[in-house]
Design an enzyme around this catalytic site. Structure first.
Site, mmCIF file in Angstrom:
data_model
loop_
_atom_site.group_PDB
_atom_site.id
_atom_site.type_symbol
_atom_site.label_atom_id
_atom_site.label_comp_id
_atom_site.label_asym_id
_atom_site.label_seq_id
_atom_site.Cartn_x
_atom_site.Cartn_y
_atom_site.Cartn_z
ATOM 1 N N ARG A 1 -2.550 8.052 3.215
ATOM 2 C CA ARG A 1 -2.495 6.830 4.013
ATOM 3 C C ARG A 1 -2.878 7.034 5.480
ATOM 4 N NH1 ARG A 1 -3.652 3.340 0.373
ATOM 5 N NH2 ARG A 1 -2.368 3.627 -1.469
ATOM 6 N N GLN B 1 0.828 -1.203 0.000
ATOM 7 C CA GLN B 1 0.000 0.000 0.000
ATOM 8 C C GLN B 1 0.863 1.254 0.000
ATOM 9 O OE1 GLN B 1 -2.554 -0.829 3.440
ATOM 10 N NE2 GLN B 1 -4.211 -1.348 2.044
ATOM 11 N N HIS C 1 2.828 4.701 -3.971
ATOM 12 C CA HIS C 1 3.227 6.096 -4.167
ATOM 13 C C HIS C 1 4.609 6.110 -4.830
ATOM 14 C CE1 HIS C 1 -0.123 7.459 -1.640
ATOM 15 N NE2 HIS C 1 0.115 6.348 -0.962
#
Length: 227
Positions: free
Chosen positions: A189, A81, A85
């Protein structure tokens, strides 16, 4: 530069490896470059006002100049996760094609129930069978490790043997990102729909950035809704 490390979950951590010194000063000097001006000292009143102006009005390019490198130790499902980015980042990760040391696993003591809205991921309620699930997960992790080591003993190559290891296994990465990149990751996040375990790592990253770039980080967080 002081060593800074934040412990996360049961065996995870976020550790500062290196960073741009006087990052707030670099932001204002990057902004003033348009006028061929430069400060050698950070003036709290004038320069803080400029940083806030940049953040408030979306002039974000100057925040791309300071950088920080972190060593992150987290479960694979968390890193996948965080690793989404890519803009403003460079990622390097431990490879089990080359190492065969026994891995650690994240085994939660509390298991959350499923949320009614699938986009939420989970609810805030702990499952009544949490203790049993943790015990079962421990046995499963141990079983996967035993079979992993059996494959290696039989001469199977590490890059294939690693396939039997679960997503709860801890991995380590070294990540370099710009100040703006780290803020973008932090903003997304720590959002309420993000998985809670991932939020914990994002918050740890935010704590480090707050210490490294106090004026810029505060301004970016203050005006993030307008950007």
């Amino acid at each position: 530069m002081a060593v800074l490390e934040v412990k996360v979950l049961d065996r995870g951590s976020v550790e500062l490896m290196s960073n741009t010194e006087k990052g707030d000063l670099l932001v204002v000097n990057a902004a003033r470059c348009s006028f061929d001006k430069q400060h050698h000292v950070f003036y709290e009143d004038k320069d803080e006002k400029l940083i806030n102006y940049l953040a408030e009005h979306g002039h974000l390019l100057p925040f791309r100049h300071p950088v920080a490198t972190l060593r992150i130790r987290c479960p694979i499902f968390v890193l996948r996760q965080l690793g989404k980015h890519q803009v403003g980042f460079s990622w390097s990760e431990v490879s089990r094609r080359y190492i065969t040391s026994p891995p650690d696993y994240h085994l939660p003591s509390e298991w959350r129930t499923k949320a009614e809205n699938v986009k939420q991921g989970s609810s805030s309620d702990m499952h009544k069978e949490s203790r049993k699930f943790t015990e079962d997960a421990y046995r499963l992790a141990e079983s996967s490790l035993v079979y992993y080591e059996h494959l290696l003993e039989q001469g199977v190559c590490p890059e294939q043997a690693r396939m039997v290891l679960p997503q709860s296994m801890y991995t380590t990465c070294v990540t370099t990102g710009t100040l703006l990149g780290w803020h973008h990751l932090y903003k997304l996040r720590t959002e309420e729909h993000t998985q809670l375990e991932t939020q914990e790592f994002a918050k740890a990253i935010g704590n480090i950035m707050q210490e490294l770039f106090p004026v810029s980080w505060k301004a970016l967080c203050k005006y993030e809704e307008s950007n």
